[in-house]
Design an enzyme around this catalytic site. Sequence first.
Site, PDB file in Angstrom:
ATOM      1  N   LYS A  57       7.916  -4.502  30.314  1.00 42.57           N
ATOM      2  CA  LYS A  57       6.491  -4.037  30.767  1.00 42.57           C
ATOM      3  C   LYS A  57       5.877  -2.833  30.029  1.00 42.57           C
ATOM      4  CE  LYS A  57       6.967  -7.115  34.918  1.00 42.57           C
ATOM      5  NZ  LYS A  57       6.801  -7.119  36.332  1.00 42.57           N
ATOM      6  N   GLN A 101       7.664  -3.872  41.579  1.00 40.05           N
ATOM      7  CA  GLN A 101       8.552  -4.772  40.910  1.00 40.05           C
ATOM      8  C   GLN A 101       9.418  -5.418  41.968  1.00 40.05           C
ATOM      9  OE1 GLN A 101       8.693  -5.607  37.816  1.00 40.05           O
ATOM     10  NE2 GLN A 101      10.129  -7.147  38.049  1.00 40.05           N
ATOM     11  N   ASP A 124      -0.582  -7.490  39.721  1.00 43.34           N
ATOM     12  CA  ASP A 124       0.139  -8.897  39.856  1.00 43.34           C
ATOM     13  C   ASP A 124      -0.517  -9.902  40.563  1.00 43.34           C
ATOM     14  OD1 ASP A 124       2.820  -8.989  38.907  1.00 43.34           O
ATOM     15  OD2 ASP A 124       3.718  -7.894  40.281  1.00 43.34           O
TER      16      ASP A 124
HETATM   17  N1  GUN Z   1      10.041  -9.955  39.739  1.00 44.26           N
HETATM   18  C1  GUN Z   1      10.152 -10.911  38.861  1.00 44.26           C
HETATM   19  N2  GUN Z   1       9.059 -11.369  38.145  1.00 44.26           N
HETATM   20  C2  GUN Z   1       8.289 -10.630  38.880  1.00 44.26           C
HETATM   21  C3  GUN Z   1       6.657 -10.450  38.679  1.00 44.26           C
HETATM   22  O1  GUN Z   1       6.184 -11.146  37.976  1.00 44.26           O
HETATM   23  N3  GUN Z   1       6.060  -9.323  39.458  1.00 44.26           N
HETATM   24  C4  GUN Z   1       6.814  -8.522  40.275  1.00 44.26           C
HETATM   25  N4  GUN Z   1       6.159  -7.699  40.727  1.00 44.26           N
HETATM   26  N5  GUN Z   1       7.967  -8.791  40.334  1.00 44.26           N
HETATM   27  C5  GUN Z   1       8.776  -9.600  39.500  1.00 44.26           C
END
Ligand code: GUN
Length: 297
Positions: A57, A101, A124
């Site tokens: 990311k 996350q 998100d």
């Molecule tokens: N863990 C796995 N995929 C994601 C996601 O798209 N966002 C977040 N915040 N955590 C994750």
Amino acid sequence: MEAKTARILDGKALAQKIQSELSDRVRSLQTQIGRPPGLAVLMVGDNPASAAYVRNKERACAKVGIASFGQHYPANASQAELELAIHALNEDDRVDGILVQLPLPEHLDATSLLYQIAPDKDADGLHPVNLGHLVRGDRGLRSCTPAGVMRLLQAYQIGLKGKNAVVLGRSILVGKPMALMLLEADCTVTVAHSRSQNLESITSQADILIAAVGRTEMITANMVKPGAVVIDVGINRVVNPDGTSRLAGDVDFDAVKNVAEFITPVPGGVGPMTVAMLLENTISSYCLKQVEATRKY
Ligand code: GUN
């Protein structure tokens, strides 16, 4: 006659195209706004899969010109400490998007933390305000993975109206918002999950099959309707007999590609689209803030 195999839905290529468009947009907006967009990724602990996602990311942010305000906390960080960090980021004008996350260490209450994020910085799309907008079909920040799936289907001009869509999995991160987005696109939606009976009879009705259960290669060829569109959201690490490892999805790709008409690979399918949608959400919060600032004067 040579057997026909499914067309690959290339999420990696589409995500690169989206990112290059976003990069152009950021360049021109930045001269008007006077600062770059900013995204803060909060990571707690050292889960290796999460660390890899966060690196991805932040690398993608750097490529399109989004400033990263990442914060890495030890596995024993407290709920109060993380809440304070989120509140500070909510107030920070350089930050347009915040994400925590997942998964978090067990002693933390993830839902309560997500609720602390300002809804207009919820990159998100997991805050109840944004999930509520999705339920109503209103504008709002959409959850990245299902939004990425919708964008992929749209890019390949796959018609959805009136189609039978089966979503396997009911998580708040993917399954539930995915079902709502497909409903919004006029699909007839079925949500199946680990307790569903006769899974094969459900999945084999699907024109569009979305697998988001996190069980390695559980979707086999007999579970798929010939000509279906198969979207694999799973990313599972599998250890080979020689000790090396590989990534595998929830779909038995090699078998299902001989039955389906379209299929996403793992890696290179949905994963890169999730990142592209995260960047897009951050940039749309950035633009919206600017529009609101101009309105005040
Ligand atoms: N863990 C796995 N995929 C994601 C996601 O798209 N966002 C977040 N915040 N955590 C994750």
